[in-house]
Design an enzyme around this catalytic site. Sequence first.
Site, PDB file in Angstrom:
ATOM      1  N   ARG A 234       1.631   3.212   5.193  1.00 28.13           N
ATOM      2  CA  ARG A 234       0.156   2.461   5.407  1.00 28.13           C
ATOM      3  C   ARG A 234      -0.580   2.301   5.130  1.00 28.13           C
ATOM      4  O   ARG A 234      -1.315   3.184   5.151  1.00 28.13           O
ATOM      5  CB  ARG A 234       0.636   1.133   6.236  1.00 28.13           C
TER       6      ARG A 234
ATOM      7  N   LYS B   5       8.125   2.450   7.536  1.00 26.91           N
ATOM      8  CA  LYS B   5       6.541   3.038   7.019  1.00 26.91           C
ATOM      9  C   LYS B   5       6.027   4.376   8.030  1.00 26.91           C
ATOM     10  O   LYS B   5       6.328   4.435   9.233  1.00 26.91           O
ATOM     11  CB  LYS B   5       6.157   1.620   8.239  1.00 26.91           C
TER      12      LYS B   5
ATOM     13  N   LYS C 279       2.050   4.992   9.682  1.00 28.19           N
ATOM     14  CA  LYS C 279       1.292   4.350  10.105  1.00 28.19           C
ATOM     15  C   LYS C 279       0.148   5.891  10.207  1.00 28.19           C
ATOM     16  O   LYS C 279      -0.283   6.332  11.253  1.00 28.19           O
ATOM     17  CB  LYS C 279       0.538   3.276  10.889  1.00 28.19           C
TER      18      LYS C 279
ATOM     19  N   CYS D 207       5.966 -16.367   8.172  1.00 29.34           N
ATOM     20  CA  CYS D 207       6.363 -15.020   8.321  1.00 29.34           C
ATOM     21  C   CYS D 207       8.197 -14.924   8.958  1.00 29.34           C
ATOM     22  O   CYS D 207       8.232 -16.219   9.859  1.00 29.34           O
ATOM     23  CB  CYS D 207       6.080 -14.335  10.061  1.00 29.34           C
TER      24      CYS D 207
END
Length: 579
Positions: free
Chosen positions: A160, A223, A225, A450
């Site tokens: 990300r 993901k 990070k 969301c």
Amino acid sequence: MSETAIYPHTDRSRDLSQPLSALGPDESLKANSDHLRGTIALSLLDRLTGAVAADDTKLMKFHGIYQQDDRDLRDERRRQKLEPAFQFMVRVRLAGGVCTPAQWLKLDELARAHGKETLRLTTRQTFQFHWILKHDLKATIQGLHDALLDTISACGDDARGVMCSVNPAISQLHADVYDLARRTSDRAIPRMRAYHEIWYDEERVATSEPEEPFYGATYMPRKFKIGFVIPPVNDIDVYAQDLGFIAIGGPAGLEGFNVAIGGGMGRSDQSAATYPRLADVIGYIPADQVFATAEAVMGVQRDYGDRRDRAKARFKYTIDEKGLDWIKAAIEARLGFALEPARPFHFTSNGDSFGWTEDETKRSHFTLFIENGRIVNRPDRPLMDGLREIARQHRGTFRVTPNQNLVIADIAAEDRPAIEQILRQYHLDGSNAQSALRLNSIACVALPTCGLAMAESERYLPDLLTKIEAILGTHGLQDEPITIRMSGCPNGCSRPYIAEIGFTGRAPAKYNLYLGGGFHGERLNKMYLENVGEGEILAALEKIIAHYAAERAAGEHFGDFAIRAGYVPEVREGRHFNN
């Protein structure tokens, strides 16, 4: 992109000593997606619906795009037998949060044309557009491209957006660290030929080279990070990153980085096997080993992360399953050298310094409080118009902070009066005159856009803060900095599990209340109340704040007191979070 994307070591695209496990549904989707092309191009042409095909909604996350709908309208549209009011969130890739005035003006233009005249600053130092309709997606992304911006890897199972500390007072060190963050982002993202074909209308080029030499057909398990932090301010919350680089400086400037691995905030209320985790510092590397280290760490997670159960696929679970020593040895084996012992460092806060500062080059910087990151015009504060006018005059940069605020940076002495005049004209010069509690607050977007939100966050936290501010004022604590964060669901986009006071949504107007996080992000908090409404929250905080005012030690932070006074136990390991 300024550098070749992804690392060149194609012989490490998969650790062949590890047989591939049976793939879960999302892994199979990636493997069969033709490297993230899917049927996105066809879905965009379908004018009978505002949505895209179900599989394409997952693949488009790698393109930086989430399909959402207006949940304020969901029930009414269901009653009218209409499909949901589909729209899309588009997230920009903006390593380290730095953008130019020209880029700001393009972002502003696109938001006014396609995004309901609002922009949002995120907790990972970038911009999100909301309310983008399907037929405006391509124009939005091509508009970003005109400003040398893209949305590649802003979402999805990949590296990300890379974060970087914002400390304008130390310009050269910040510049060196930011440069590494930007270059790491350019290298760590997928090559994404699909992105160029679908959004830029480029032709597909036949080649014998691997399309994704590092990521392969299934990309990362989840993901990943990455963040760069410059002590003593832990503004990026480095312990919440899968991979954190903690800058170590010396007399000559940047020397290297301590390496931290395994942080992550996401969890599920329904599964005690999921938990937030703080990253562990595993050693030190010289600055010229950043790219190799990022490749090695990502490679270990790529090859050993869980590809059957997405709830356990983050790097933090891989570390806890294999053991930290095992993971460190695997990283060092790929690097070909052992990490040096970690070097001393310390953090003092994770917040922003507001107002005017001056760096060693005598350039000025103004940090502007942006509540919950929302840039929009309001009758008493035309923030969007004011920032557009500043961008038209500004010759420096803008820096988005990890706390959803904005630095108008690199202002030459002769330009400062003009910037000050615009701040006054648009009523922005007094916007930092907020309580210490509000200046240290963060909220995720949550409702109405969301799809994961269970409760309000951005729209509710300001009102709740007003009521908590009144309690603090009653006890003479109105100037006491306390970190407070709210997420509309347990996923933790606002990093609530390391706040001194944290909230996660459970149902409409119901939240879990957490206490005891570290003031500079060094400790997890612990649930104090479960599934409670505002009345119970305020009653609990009234009691604890009164106790804090009466019995706190000199310099003692609220989170430290909550533990010392016995309201919650200390939690430093994620595996103890749910106990």
